[in-house]
Write an enzyme that holds these catalytic residues in place. Structure first.
Site, short mmCIF file in Angstrom:
data_model
loop_
_atom_site.label_atom_id
_atom_site.label_comp_id
_atom_site.label_asym_id
_atom_site.label_seq_id
_atom_site.Cartn_x
_atom_site.Cartn_y
_atom_site.Cartn_z
N GLY A 15 0.82 -1.17 0.03
CA GLY A 15 0.04 0.05 -0.01
C GLY A 15 0.96 1.17 -0.03
O GLY A 15 1.83 1.50 0.94
N ARG A 25 13.49 10.00 -3.10
CA ARG A 25 14.27 11.04 -3.39
C ARG A 25 15.65 10.97 -2.76
O ARG A 25 16.63 11.02 -3.09
CB ARG A 25 13.82 12.36 -3.23
CG ARG A 25 14.46 13.67 -3.12
CD ARG A 25 13.52 14.83 -2.99
NE ARG A 25 14.10 16.07 -2.91
CZ ARG A 25 14.86 16.46 -1.67
NH1 ARG A 25 14.88 15.97 -0.50
NH2 ARG A 25 15.35 17.73 -1.60
N ARG A 29 19.31 10.39 -3.99
CA ARG A 29 20.42 11.70 -3.90
C ARG A 29 21.55 10.91 -2.92
O ARG A 29 22.78 11.49 -3.23
CB ARG A 29 19.64 13.11 -3.17
CG ARG A 29 18.53 13.65 -3.97
CD ARG A 29 18.92 14.82 -4.42
NE ARG A 29 18.24 15.37 -5.53
CZ ARG A 29 17.51 16.21 -5.29
NH1 ARG A 29 17.31 17.01 -4.32
NH2 ARG A 29 16.71 16.64 -6.31
N ARG A 76 0.78 -4.74 -4.93
CA ARG A 76 0.98 -5.99 -4.15
C ARG A 76 1.18 -7.25 -5.18
O ARG A 76 0.26 -7.55 -5.78
CB ARG A 76 -0.55 -6.38 -3.43
CG ARG A 76 -0.70 -5.03 -2.51
CD ARG A 76 -1.87 -5.32 -1.75
NE ARG A 76 -2.44 -4.15 -0.93
CZ ARG A 76 -1.88 -3.48 0.25
NH1 ARG A 76 -0.58 -4.05 0.56
NH2 ARG A 76 -2.54 -2.46 0.79
N GLY A 106 5.71 -2.38 3.78
CA GLY A 106 5.42 -2.81 4.81
C GLY A 106 5.97 -4.18 5.11
O GLY A 106 6.83 -4.72 4.43
N ASP A 107 5.08 -5.02 6.16
CA ASP A 107 5.70 -6.39 6.55
C ASP A 107 5.63 -7.27 5.60
O ASP A 107 6.66 -8.38 5.29
CB ASP A 107 5.11 -6.75 7.82
CG ASP A 107 3.71 -6.78 7.92
OD1 ASP A 107 2.95 -6.45 6.85
OD2 ASP A 107 3.15 -7.15 8.80
N THR A 130 4.11 2.83 5.57
CA THR A 130 2.76 2.25 5.54
C THR A 130 2.15 3.35 6.61
O THR A 130 2.61 3.84 7.65
CB THR A 130 2.55 1.22 6.18
OG1 THR A 130 1.30 0.76 6.80
CG2 THR A 130 3.52 0.46 7.27
N ASP A 132 -0.39 2.47 8.55
CA ASP A 132 -0.68 1.77 9.57
C ASP A 132 0.07 1.87 10.91
O ASP A 132 -0.41 1.55 11.87
CB ASP A 132 -0.55 0.27 9.15
CG ASP A 132 -1.98 0.06 8.15
OD1 ASP A 132 -2.70 0.97 7.87
OD2 ASP A 132 -1.59 -1.05 7.43
N ASP A 134 2.34 -0.23 11.61
CA ASP A 134 2.22 -1.63 12.53
C ASP A 134 3.35 -2.53 12.34
O ASP A 134 3.44 -3.85 12.47
CB ASP A 134 1.11 -2.48 11.72
CG ASP A 134 0.98 -2.65 10.37
OD1 ASP A 134 1.87 -1.82 9.81
OD2 ASP A 134 0.55 -3.33 9.72
N ARG A 167 -26.26 13.64 16.59
CA ARG A 167 -26.03 12.47 16.07
C ARG A 167 -25.08 11.73 16.75
O ARG A 167 -24.12 12.24 17.24
CB ARG A 167 -25.90 12.46 14.46
CG ARG A 167 -27.33 12.68 13.90
CD ARG A 167 -27.16 13.21 12.47
NE ARG A 167 -28.32 13.03 11.68
CZ ARG A 167 -28.48 13.57 10.42
NH1 ARG A 167 -27.68 14.00 9.88
NH2 ARG A 167 -29.80 13.82 10.03
N GLY A 175 -6.07 0.67 8.91
CA GLY A 175 -5.11 0.06 9.92
C GLY A 175 -4.82 -1.46 9.84
O GLY A 175 -4.17 -1.98 10.68
N ARG A 176 -5.52 -1.96 8.96
CA ARG A 176 -5.54 -3.51 8.76
C ARG A 176 -5.84 -4.08 9.87
O ARG A 176 -6.84 -3.84 10.62
CB ARG A 176 -4.22 -4.05 8.34
CG ARG A 176 -4.32 -5.22 7.46
CD ARG A 176 -2.86 -5.51 6.93
NE ARG A 176 -2.56 -4.74 5.71
CZ ARG A 176 -2.74 -5.05 4.54
NH1 ARG A 176 -3.61 -6.09 4.37
NH2 ARG A 176 -2.63 -4.30 3.58
N GLY A 190 -11.03 13.94 20.24
CA GLY A 190 -11.78 13.86 21.50
C GLY A 190 -13.21 12.79 21.26
O GLY A 190 -14.42 12.94 21.85
N ALA A 191 -12.94 11.73 20.71
CA ALA A 191 -13.86 10.62 20.49
C ALA A 191 -14.35 10.07 21.65
O ALA A 191 -13.88 9.83 22.74
CB ALA A 191 -13.53 9.54 19.66
N GLN A 259 -7.64 8.47 3.26
CA GLN A 259 -6.44 8.28 4.21
C GLN A 259 -4.94 8.16 3.77
O GLN A 259 -3.92 8.06 4.38
CB GLN A 259 -6.63 7.22 5.52
CG GLN A 259 -7.86 7.32 6.17
CD GLN A 259 -8.24 6.30 6.76
OE1 GLN A 259 -7.97 5.91 7.87
NE2 GLN A 259 -9.30 5.49 6.18
#
Ligand code: F6P
Length: 327
Positions: A15, A25, A29, A76, A106-107, A130, A132, A134, A167, A175-176, A190-191, A259
């Site tokens: 990803g 770059r 360089r 991928r 990534g991994d 990545t 994520d 992670d 609401r 985030g897999r 502030g969730a 994202q």
């Protein structure tokens, strides 16, 4: 004996993440600075197998530091999981006189890199790229900071309308299988609740928390949901809440691939540049089979096998902080 390195290939795999261009770059360089020929491999391992390889120079990477995505493109690649695919890639390396490789990804990308190095003795260094965050062995991955900023911007906007209409919003983020994005943006925005795979919180705990919020006089709420969470995907959770707490007017937003895009933050550009230069210099010093990462704001190395097999843990204290701050 270490092989003499005259040509280094760089590729991006898996990803994409904002800041990958800045890392490319820096690799190019650093090669030019050390009189090494840099080559870019287009479309990750797929391009390596197919020979989509082009020599670069310092000007090939002009004005890309601030661009999102990866100009080398990414993919991928299932073929690279098979020996025959890696053999084809090796043949291309021989044909193009590639002595070493920098893999930004990534991994999954590092798993391929490690096998390739073991089988064909071409030194490889990994750079964690990545959104994520992670990857074990680095405090931060390239793209993570930018993704956090993208998400927080979106959540703030949703908060405006959630408040206006009283609401409850479930906002699902990427985030897999890890909850770094959800946890940190949840605290930052502030969730009222944050659902991540690493925390064993089920539907009952969510319902209890929403009821508490309601009783405490909150008229609107935001729940950040990590896509890989145990309670399920956001639409399923929303259905349960609608049924059990009919007083709430429930909406769902899935932020999705927004994202992954956008101009990298300054932090990601600096991180990518540091890791890119360090990766090339590490190869020239004879390092191989490692990932370069950051620990306490210093570059650090961890073997690719460790980076692949160990889990980057979230800080449980952050969960505690989130609970207190959302009361
Ligand atoms: O690894 C980055 C990531 O964006 C994950 O957060 C997400 O699960 C996955 O990639 C999506 O992959 P794709 O773009 O291939 O659908």
């Amino acid at each position: 004996m270490n092989r003499i390195i005259k040509k280094i290939a760089v590729l991006t795999s898996g990803g994409d993440a904002p800041g990958m261009n800045a890392a490319i770059r820096a690799v190019v360089r650093a090669c030019v600075y050390h009189n090494i020929v840099p080559v870019g491999v287009y479309e990750g391992y797929k391009g390596l197998i197919e020979g989509k390889i082009r020599e670069m120079n310092a000007r090939s990477v002009a004005n890309i530091i601030g661009l999102g995505g990866t100009f080398l493109k990414s993919a991928r690649c299932l073929e690279f999981y098979h020996k025959e695919g890696r053999e084809q890639a090796y043949n291309q390396c021989c044909e193009h006189d590639i002595d070493a490789m920098v893999v930004i990804g990534g991994d999954g990308s590092f798993t391929g890199a490690q096998l390739f190095e073991q089988e064909f003795n071409i030194p490889v260094i990994g750079i964690p790229g990545t959104i994520d965050n992670d990857i074990y062995g680095t405090d931060v991955t390239i793209g993570y900071d930018t993704a956090l900023n993208t998400v927080i911007d979106a959540v703030d906007k949703i908060r405006d309308t959630a408040t206006s209409h009283s609401r409850l919003f479930f906002i699902e983020v990427m985030g897999r299988n890890s909850g770094f994005i959800a946890l940190n943006t949840g605290i930052g925005a502030g969730a009222e609740e944050i659902l991540i795979p690493e925390a064993q919180r089920g539907t009952e705990s969510l319902l209890a928390s929403l009821e508490r919020s309601h009783k405490a006089g909150k008229t609107s709420s935001i729940v950040l949901v990590a896509e890989g969470g145990k309670v399920g995907r956001s639409f399923d959770i929303a259905d349960v809440v609608k049924e059990k707490l009919p007083d709430y007017e429930v909406k769902v937003t899935i932020l999705g691939h927004i994202q992954r895009g956008g101009r990298p933050s300054c932090q990601d550009r600096v991180l990518a540049t540091r890791l890119g230069v360090t990766a090339v210099e590490a190869l020239l010093e004879g390092k191989k089979g490692v990932m370069v990462g950051m620990s306490h704001n210093k570059t650090t190395f961890v073997s690719l096998s460790t980076a692949i097999t160990k889990q980057n843990q979230i800080d449980n204290h952050l969960l505690h902080v989130a609970d207190i701050a959302s009361t």
